[in-house]
Structure formats: structure tokens, C-alpha cells
Scaffold this motif. Structure first.
Motif, PDB file in Angstrom:
ATOM      1  N   SER A   1       0.822  -1.207   0.000  1.00  0.00           N
ATOM      2  CA  SER A   1       0.000   0.000   0.000  1.00  0.00           C
ATOM      3  C   SER A   1       0.859   1.260   0.000  1.00  0.00           C
ATOM      4  CB  SER A   1      -0.917  -0.019   1.225  1.00  0.00           C
ATOM      5  OG  SER A   1      -1.711   1.132   1.262  1.00  0.00           O
TER       6      SER A   1
ATOM      7  N   ASP B   1       1.124   4.107  -3.046  1.00  0.00           N
ATOM      8  CA  ASP B   1       0.829   5.523  -2.799  1.00  0.00           C
ATOM      9  C   ASP B   1       1.873   6.434  -3.445  1.00  0.00           C
ATOM     10  OD1 ASP B   1      -1.484   5.000  -1.369  1.00  0.00           O
ATOM     11  OD2 ASP B   1      -0.530   5.201   0.595  1.00  0.00           O
TER      12      ASP B   1
ATOM     13  N   ASN C   1      -7.001   3.843  -0.840  1.00  0.00           N
ATOM     14  CA  ASN C   1      -6.578   4.795  -1.870  1.00  0.00           C
ATOM     15  C   ASN C   1      -6.750   4.282  -3.298  1.00  0.00           C
ATOM     16  OD1 ASN C   1      -5.897   6.720   0.013  1.00  0.00           O
ATOM     17  ND2 ASN C   1      -3.745   6.147   0.094  1.00  0.00           N
TER      18      ASN C   1
ATOM     19  N   ARG D   1      -6.156   6.198  -7.622  1.00  0.00           N
ATOM     20  CA  ARG D   1      -4.970   5.914  -8.436  1.00  0.00           C
ATOM     21  C   ARG D   1      -5.311   5.817  -9.922  1.00  0.00           C
ATOM     22  NH1 ARG D   1      -3.641   1.759  -3.997  1.00  0.00           N
ATOM     23  NH2 ARG D   1      -2.357   3.020  -2.626  1.00  0.00           N
TER      24      ARG D   1
END
Length: 181
Positions: free
Chosen positions: A36, A40, A57, A61
């Protein structure tokens, strides 16, 4: 574009079970955090139709989804941040440009055919391994696994292990950065 691969595999080199899904036995919190955090920091995520990262998230993306369902490039009708890409119809750079990314880092996150497509181009391949886990009849990270190990395939493509970090000492889960010289 800088290309980085990310995967966790079992001790026998599998990333999915016989049905094509990641088994719970390959899910480790420490690896999830590593993955993760890495995603990011990238500019675009590249994957096939069954691969996804399922994280908070994820919807933010930019992504390129490898598929044979379009002739070359198309917007994904279900995700404004996704480009559908058929490698037979357009080069990778065109897919990234269509997604609005012309420089930076592309994270390749699978499946096996997608990982194999970039074997000669990776700058770094992050191979997380759970050596105590076995996935009989599963899908290998690359075509040719388990006859050959993932490490043998990475080495044959010009990558070399440079550093290893233990992610979960109790489960012996570790990640090794394989880099191009």
C-alpha cells in the motif's frame, strides 16, 4: 517511465489459487502495508482484469488495465481514472499517455501474463515471499513457475537481488528487491 513489479508469492511460487484468486494464506498485514505504501508513491498502476489492490486509496490511483476486450485503448466506463489497454493494439507508452502519465513510476501488479510482459523492462521487481505457504494447483507468478523458480526467471531476465527485508518475522515473510544492473 520507471517500471516496478510488486507481488507476494507462496513458497512454491504461486500468487493465486486454482480459481485465480489470491488465497487468504498469502495475505499478511506487514506485506499489505509495504504494498500500500509503495502504491501511494507511484504514478500509475498496471494490472490485468483479476488483479487489484483493494485499498482505501485504490479509487484515487490512475491505472492501466490490460485486456483483450478493446482494440487498442479506451476509457474504462466504470472508472474515470482507468485506461483499458490491449497490448496487441498499442504500445505501453501510449497506454500510459492515454492515462495521463508520461513519466514517473508504473507499478505492475499482475497477473502472471502481465508480469511476464514486462520481464525485460523492469527497473525493480519487489518479490515478497511467504515460504511456509503452499498453494497446490495454483497460478505461478510467471509462466513457467513452478518448473522454474520466480528467482530463476527474474535472474534470466537480467535482474539481480540487491536487498531483502523481513516484513513478518513470525511468518518468515520477506521482500527482496530485484534490480537491473
Amino acid at each position: 517511465m520507471r517500471l516496478e513489479g510488486y507481488v507476494i508469492v507462496s513458497g512454491d511460487g504461486m500468487l493465486a489459487d486454482a480459481g485465480g484468486s489470491m488465497p487468504d494464506s498469502l495475505k499478511f498485514e506487514a506485506d499489505y502495508r509495504f504494498f500500500s505504501t509503495a502504491l501511494d508513491a507511484v504514478d500509475v498502476v498496471v494490472h490485468g482484469r483479476k488483479s487489484f489492490e483493494d485499498q482505501p486509496n485504490s479509487p484515487r490511483r490512475r491505472r492501466v488495465i490490460v485486456t483483450g476486450k478493446v482494440a487498442s485503448l479506451a476509457d474504462d466506463p466504470g472508472n474515470a481514472k482507468a485506461t483499458l489497454w490491449n497490448p496487441a493494439g498499442a504500445p505501453f507508452e501510449a497506454a500510459c499517455a492515454h492515462a495521463g502519465v508520461t513519466e514517473g513510476i508504473a507499478a505492475i501488479i499482475g497477473g502472471p501474463g502481465v508480469f511476464a510482459m514486462f520481464l525485460g523492462r523492469y527497473d525493480t521487481f519487489w518479490l515478497s515471499q511467504a515460504p511456509r505457504v503452499r498453494v497446490p494447483g495454483g497460478h505461478g507468478v510467471f509462466p513457467g513457475v513452478p518448473e522454474r523458480s520466480p528467482e530463476d526467471i527474474l535472474r534470466a531476465s537480467g535482474l539481480h537481488p540487491t536487498d531483502t527485508r523481513v516484513l513478518d518475522p513470525a511468518a518468515d515473510v520477506r521482500v527482496t528487491a530485484w534490480r537491473r544492473s
